[in-house]
Design a protein around this motif. Structure first.
Motif, PDB file in Angstrom:
ATOM      1  N   TYR A 196       0.818  -1.210   0.000  1.00 29.69           N
ATOM      2  CA  TYR A 196       0.000   0.000   0.000  1.00 29.69           C
ATOM      3  C   TYR A 196       0.852   1.259   0.000  1.00 29.69           C
ATOM      4  N   ILE A 197       0.291   2.290  -0.587  1.00 32.12           N
ATOM      5  CA  ILE A 197       0.896   3.623  -0.543  1.00 32.12           C
ATOM      6  C   ILE A 197       0.547   4.239   0.797  1.00 32.12           C
ATOM      7  N   MET A 214      -1.594   4.361  -8.150  1.00 34.93           N
ATOM      8  CA  MET A 214      -1.921   4.263  -6.728  1.00 34.93           C
ATOM      9  C   MET A 214      -1.508   5.526  -5.979  1.00 34.93           C
ATOM     10  N   ILE A 215      -0.357   6.074  -6.350  1.00 39.97           N
ATOM     11  CA  ILE A 215       0.081   7.343  -5.746  1.00 39.97           C
ATOM     12  C   ILE A 215      -0.946   8.429  -6.030  1.00 39.97           C
ATOM     13  N   ASN A 216      -1.420   8.468  -7.264  1.00 43.38           N
ATOM     14  CA  ASN A 216      -2.425   9.470  -7.629  1.00 43.38           C
ATOM     15  C   ASN A 216      -3.705   9.289  -6.828  1.00 43.38           C
ATOM     16  N   PHE A 217      -4.149   8.038  -6.664  1.00 42.25           N
ATOM     17  CA  PHE A 217      -5.366   7.784  -5.897  1.00 42.25           C
ATOM     18  C   PHE A 217      -5.185   8.184  -4.436  1.00 42.25           C
ATOM     19  N   ALA A 218      -4.045   7.833  -3.847  1.00 44.98           N
ATOM     20  CA  ALA A 218      -3.816   8.107  -2.431  1.00 44.98           C
ATOM     21  C   ALA A 218      -3.721   9.603  -2.150  1.00 44.98           C
ATOM     22  N   CYS A 245      -4.671   9.831   1.692  1.00 44.01           N
ATOM     23  CA  CYS A 245      -5.200   8.558   2.173  1.00 44.01           C
ATOM     24  C   CYS A 245      -4.210   7.441   1.844  1.00 44.01           C
ATOM     25  N   PHE A 246      -4.599   6.231   2.169  1.00 38.49           N
ATOM     26  CA  PHE A 246      -3.839   5.051   1.767  1.00 38.49           C
ATOM     27  C   PHE A 246      -4.429   4.537   0.453  1.00 38.49           C
ATOM     28  N   CYS A 247      -3.595   3.919  -0.370  1.00 38.79           N
ATOM     29  CA  CYS A 247      -4.105   3.182  -1.523  1.00 38.79           C
ATOM     30  C   CYS A 247      -3.532   1.779  -1.454  1.00 38.79           C
ATOM     31  N   ALA A 284      -7.735   0.020  -3.912  1.00 38.02           N
ATOM     32  CA  ALA A 284      -8.758   0.711  -3.131  1.00 38.02           C
ATOM     33  C   ALA A 284      -8.151   1.892  -2.389  1.00 38.02           C
ATOM     34  N   ARG A 285      -8.885   2.993  -2.359  1.00 35.59           N
ATOM     35  CA  ARG A 285      -8.497   4.190  -1.596  1.00 35.59           C
ATOM     36  C   ARG A 285      -9.175   4.121  -0.234  1.00 35.59           C
ATOM     37  N   LEU A 286      -8.366   4.123   0.832  1.00 30.15           N
ATOM     38  CA  LEU A 286      -8.862   3.870   2.175  1.00 30.15           C
ATOM     39  C   LEU A 286      -8.360   4.953   3.128  1.00 30.15           C
ATOM     40  N   LYS A 287      -9.164   5.286   4.090  1.00 28.33           N
ATOM     41  CA  LYS A 287      -8.882   6.464   4.917  1.00 28.33           C
ATOM     42  C   LYS A 287      -8.089   6.174   6.179  1.00 28.33           C
TER      43      LYS A 287
END
Length: 430
Positions: free
Chosen positions: A234-235, A298-302, A329-331, A378-381
């Motif tokens: 995860y990021i 993933m970096i972009n999503f996070a 956030c985390f990705c 998945a983008r997770l908080k």
């Protein structure tokens, strides 16, 4: 207008975004690859001023002629990059032959391609790293193991990822390795009991960090590849200060300029008599290109950002022109293998994490070897959401519940799914 030759702009697929970002910054983007022009996406075609197709990208004469053709038609080439580990040495040779001075040259390759030479850079950075031995005779290997103990890791001195990497845990496995000794130089290292973490950065021509992030891999890719452990990493929402310090020290030690890099480390999970106390950052290897697979996305999503555009800004302006202000956030990446009995189906994952999922797809075979057959992003908080996601997507059916009909287990799964769906929309707390 500056001329930028991008090598292999269509593979991997997300790398077309580098070309699109460069064009947005006013660059004349020229592509060289082996894919037919008609196979390029409309977005990539629109980003490229010209595309030169070669039959074989490993044929240096073909690549040389391609660069010569583009140089003749468009003038001086200002940059030439692939951002791909496989092509780094060829990129460097082409730069030298065409007097392109804005990137790495052949003389720079040994320090960043050979794991044994990377140790020199870690020493300059003041970052501890595993003791090593260049694989030679069996007797020499036994002497090294007498010093560091089992297990030991053996891998190509110049290689990518976890390919052809093994953990030898006893003398029988050591003898077996020597009975089938590879014909390329191998390095043997002491085993490091650590969690893999990375420092990823976009660095300008003066060595200044313009953007930084990192990822954590709880289960090593070596184990994922060799024993088909399900893949997860995860990021992070922010880089730990000690990792940031080690990463920045390595940027200086390896003289990083005008690059998007991926530096890998261990964080010790227990005290080690040679490497330091639990929690110590230990050097693993440097990669003078972005982290592979979907990691840039993933970096972009996070971070709700565009690291492809950050890279283009660095190349063109030597600073960021498109900065973002958002909650980080985390990705998470969950990779599943065909044939394993996962507790939750693909459809259940799509339904349960419909709000958080950014991608869910089957990977091509060329990527699946190191990433799994199916990926879920998945983008997770929070860390709690992160761990729940990994458990839900990667949990296997318990051996006692392997029967295809299990009403009690199915009822439990349905209740869990409903609860997660509520929680994902913010209408109820778990």
């Amino acid at each position: 207008m500056k001329n930028f030759i991008f090598i292999s702009p269509s593979f991997p697929g997300n790398y077309e975004n580098f070309c699109i970002a460069l064009k947005a910054d006013g660059v004349n983007v020229l592509g060289i690859g082996d894919a037919p022009y008609d196979a390029l996406s409309p977005r990539l075609k629109n980003a490229l001023t010209e595309y030169y197709r070669v039959d074989n990208m490993e044929n240096y004469d073909e690549m040389f002629r391609a660069v010569a053709f583009l140089s003749f038609h468009h003038g001086k080439i200002d940059w030439l990059e692939s951002n791909n580990e496989y092509w780094l040495e060829q990129d460097a040779r082409l730069r030298e032959d065409f007097h392109i001075t804005t990137g790495l040259l052949p003389k720079d390759m040994a320090l960043i391609k050979h794991k044994s030479r990377m140790k020199e850079g870690y020493a300059r950075a003041g970052v501890p790293c595993a003791r090593f031995h260049m694989v030679g005779t069996l007797e020499e290997a036994k002497e090294f193991i007498q010093e560091v103990g089992y297990p030991v890791i053996v891998k190509p001195d110049c290689g990518v990822g976890a390919s052809d990497t093994w953990k030898l845990q006893n003398e029988q496995e050591l003898n077996s390795f020597y009975c089938n000794l590879p014909d390329v130089p191998y390095i043997m290292e002491e085993f490091v009991p650590g969690e893999i973490c990375s420092y990823d950065a976009i660095v300008n021509s003066r060595g200044r960090v313009l953007f930084e992030t990192g990822n954590i891999t709880p289960v090593s890719i070596m184990d994922c590849v060799n024993i088909h452990e399900s893949i997860r990493f995860y990021i992070v929402d922010q880089v730990a200060e000690d990792l940031k310090s080690a990463g920045r020290a390595c940027l200086k030690a390896f003289h990083v300029r005008s690059r998007f890099v991926h530096l890998e480390f261990f964080r010790l999970l227990e005290d080690h008599p040679h490497l330091g106390p639990k929690g110590q950052i230990v050097g693993l290897e440097v990669n003078m290109r972005p982290s592979g697979g979907p990691t840039p996305d993933m970096i972009n999503f996070a971070y709700s950002t565009n690291c492809y555009q950050h890279y283009a800004d660095m190349m063109v302006y030597d600073r960021l022109m498109h900065q973002t202000r958002s909650t980080r956030c985390f990705c998470a990446y969950a990779g599943r293998w065909k044939g394993l009995p996962y507790l939750h189906s693909h459809q259940e994952i799509l339904e349960t994490y419909q709000v958080q999922l950014k991608a869910a797809e089957e990977l091509p075979d060329v990527l699946a070897h190191g990433m799994g057959n199916y990926m879920y992003l998945a983008r997770l908080k929070s860390q709690e959401e992160l761990q729940d996601f990994f458990k839900y997507t990667l949990e296997l059916v318990p051996p006692s519940d392997a029967s295809p009909v299990n009403t009690k287990n199915q009822t439990k799964k349905e209740a869990t799914k409903k609860c997660r769906q509520k929680n994902s929309t913010g209408t109820a707390n778990d």
